[in-house]
Motif scaffolding. Structure first.
Motif: not given
Length: 517
Positions: A44-48, A336-343, A345-349, A356-358
């Motif tokens: 619910x908290x993580x958009x990824x 994730x790939x769609x949003x990361x095209x924006x700088x 958004x990339x910093x936000x994610x 997610x990795x943890x």
């Protein structure tokens, strides 16, 4: 001395844990329900993160470069979403029924003109009122299925069951208010946890009226409800059966003697012989000491095993994790790939990607740790799986921790509130850890649980004329290679709610006479 500020260089050692490490430890000791709640909160908290719907036909799971799992939606939409539900063509649902029917006749080489008789005007499936009714039904939304629990009748509680009877038993409104106050003070067993005098003073009524209302309530179903003690509960049920004579009253008023199996004193107090006393005891056993137990307040939930153990083809044991207890959140790779095209958004994610990795690493580590501990327990207790509780070996958490090269506290967290399904039944992981009991002549020690099982079997197999005392049980255990003190036998016997030899002799003789009649 004049105070002054000075600088010092000091070297110290300390154990510092990051918030991620602390949460990994918390994940390790969570059970299935707690882990599901935690994962749902993270999704619910993580958009990824997202959950994969098992009912979806499309959407495959693939592994990302970091060893994580990503969600791949079906191709077909430029927006990255799965658009499998296409809008129906208007040609099939237009208002011109003759045109659509003519098209069916031409394309399918069939005649559907006279499918319905003229006198039976069929209702159109796309009628507005029918569509609205269909959409208003539970589970009729797009992509939703029916849940049979939505149409099942709810369980009637004890208070609801009594509320249906009170208006017929108490027509006066003032009496109903007093009765409702008594209903609110019932426990789950149906006993009244209230003082009549205090209740009368609080409600502003007389003691006689409160007792009259309580007497009426005690005549309701189930029999024995609104009793204030076990003796009163049994007396209410006996009165409704017209079996509350003076002898039975004396028996109910001396239940402590019945608990001690003091049948000689009961015969004297009740003024009956042994045969009549046995008949009275048989009637007592047919009563319900907890009249409210049939109306459970909470729904019983089945235990889901975390580990499943079954025999393998090579004669060993196959240990597997239950996939139902391992919720796996998925990474929406397309989003994730769609949003990361924006700088921006990339910093936000970036922070969410790190979480997610943890989370993925922590879940994998949790599953691997449970698997290691469960496999070592199965290896240590293989004799129990083959032959039963008599062959349960003494085992502690330190032995398992040293075998798998982990810390003992980690083993303790893994075995908390987790269950293993074996051919012998469902057991908590902590069940397999028992203290050792010294064996005779330096032989291999025995498990405390196995010794309890032997004591239970010895008491169940004894005859009314051959009741074993604690000393006799000690001697028989010593012949089997178990060196146990008499006070330890008495302690184990009391923990298993096994009566003393005197009480068992009285009870088994009484049961033997009942069987003889």
């Amino acid at each position: 001395m004049k105070p002054s500020a000075n600088l010092f260089l000091r070297q110290t050692q300390s154990l510092v844990m990051s918030p991620q490490q602390m949460q990994s430890i918390q994940l390790l000791q969570m059970n299935h329900f707690e882990l599901s709640q935690f994962i749902a909160q993270e999704v619910e908290q993580n958009p990824l993160l997202e959950f994969q719907d098992d009912d979806e036909a499309g959407g495959d799971c693939c592994e990302t470069e970091d060893g994580e799992y990503a969600h791949q939606p079906d191709a077909g939409g430029d927006d990255g979403y799965d658009n499998r539900a296409e809008a129906p063509s208007s040609d099939w649902y237009d208002n011109g029924g003759s045109a659509s029917t003519s098209r069916l006749n031409d394309e399918l080489d069939a005649n559907y003109t006279d499918v319905f008789p003229d006198d039976a005007a069929p209702q159109r499936l796309d009628a507005p009122e029918l569509v609205s009714q269909w959409k208003s039904m539970p589970g009729s939304g797009e992509g939703a299925d029916y849940d049979i629990d939505d149409f099942g009748a709810g369980q009637v509680s004890l208070r609801d069951h009594l509320a249906q009877q009170i208006p017929f038993a108490l027509p006066d409104m003032a009496d109903r208010l007093i009765a409702q106050n008594f209903v609110d003070q019932l426990d789950d067993c149906g006993y009244l946890q209230a003082d009549i005098v205090e209740a009368g003073e609080r409600l502003g009524t007389s003691l006689a009226q409160a007792e009259r209302v309580l007497a009426t309530l005690q005549s309701l179903d189930p029999p024995g409800v609104f009793a204030r003690s076990l003796a009163e509960c049994l007396a209410i049920q006996l009165r409704q059966k017209d079996r509350y004579d003076p002898a039975m009253q004396a028996l109910v008023e001396n239940l402590e003697l019945l608990a001690r199996r003091d049948f000689a004193t009961l015969k004297r107090l009740c003024g009956v012989d042994e045969e009549d006393l046995l008949d009275m005891l048989g009637e007592i056993r047919q009563l319900n000491p907890k009249p409210g137990s049939d109306f459970e307040a909470a729904v019983s939930e089945a235990i889901i095993p975390d580990v499943v153990v079954r025999a393998s083809s090579d004669g060993g044991w196959l240990v597997e994790l239950n996939p139902d207890t391992l919720p796996r959140p998925l990474v929406n790779k397309s989003y994730s790939s769609l949003v990361k095209k924006n700088d921006e958004a990339r910093a936000f994610l970036a922070g969410y990607q790190e979480k997610v990795s943890w989370l993925m690493r922590s879940l994998d580590q949790r599953a691997n740790t449970i698997m290691k501990v469960a496999s070592e327990i199965v290896r240590q207790q293989a004799a129990f799986l083959l032959h039963g509780v008599d062959h349960l070996r003494p085992l502690n958490q330190k032995t398992v921790a040293e075998a798998i090269e982990m810390v003992e506290s980690t083993v303790s967290r893994v075995t908390s509130n987790k269950y293993m399904l074996t051919p012998r039944g469902l057991f908590e992981l902590k069940y397999f850890f028992t203290v050792p009991i010294k064996a005779v002549a330096g032989a291999e020690s025995h498990s405390a649980e196995a010794v309890r099982h032997k004591i239970r079997e010895l008491t169940l197999q004894e005859s009314p004329e051959g009741i074993l005392s604690d000393d006799d049980i000690v001697d028989m255990l010593k012949k089997g290679g178990v060196d146990l003190a008499r006070r330890t036998v008495a302690k184990y016997r009391q923990e298993m709610n096994i009566a003393s030899s005197v009480q068992r002799r009285r009870e088994k003789r009484a049961l033997a006479k009942v069987a003889g009649f």
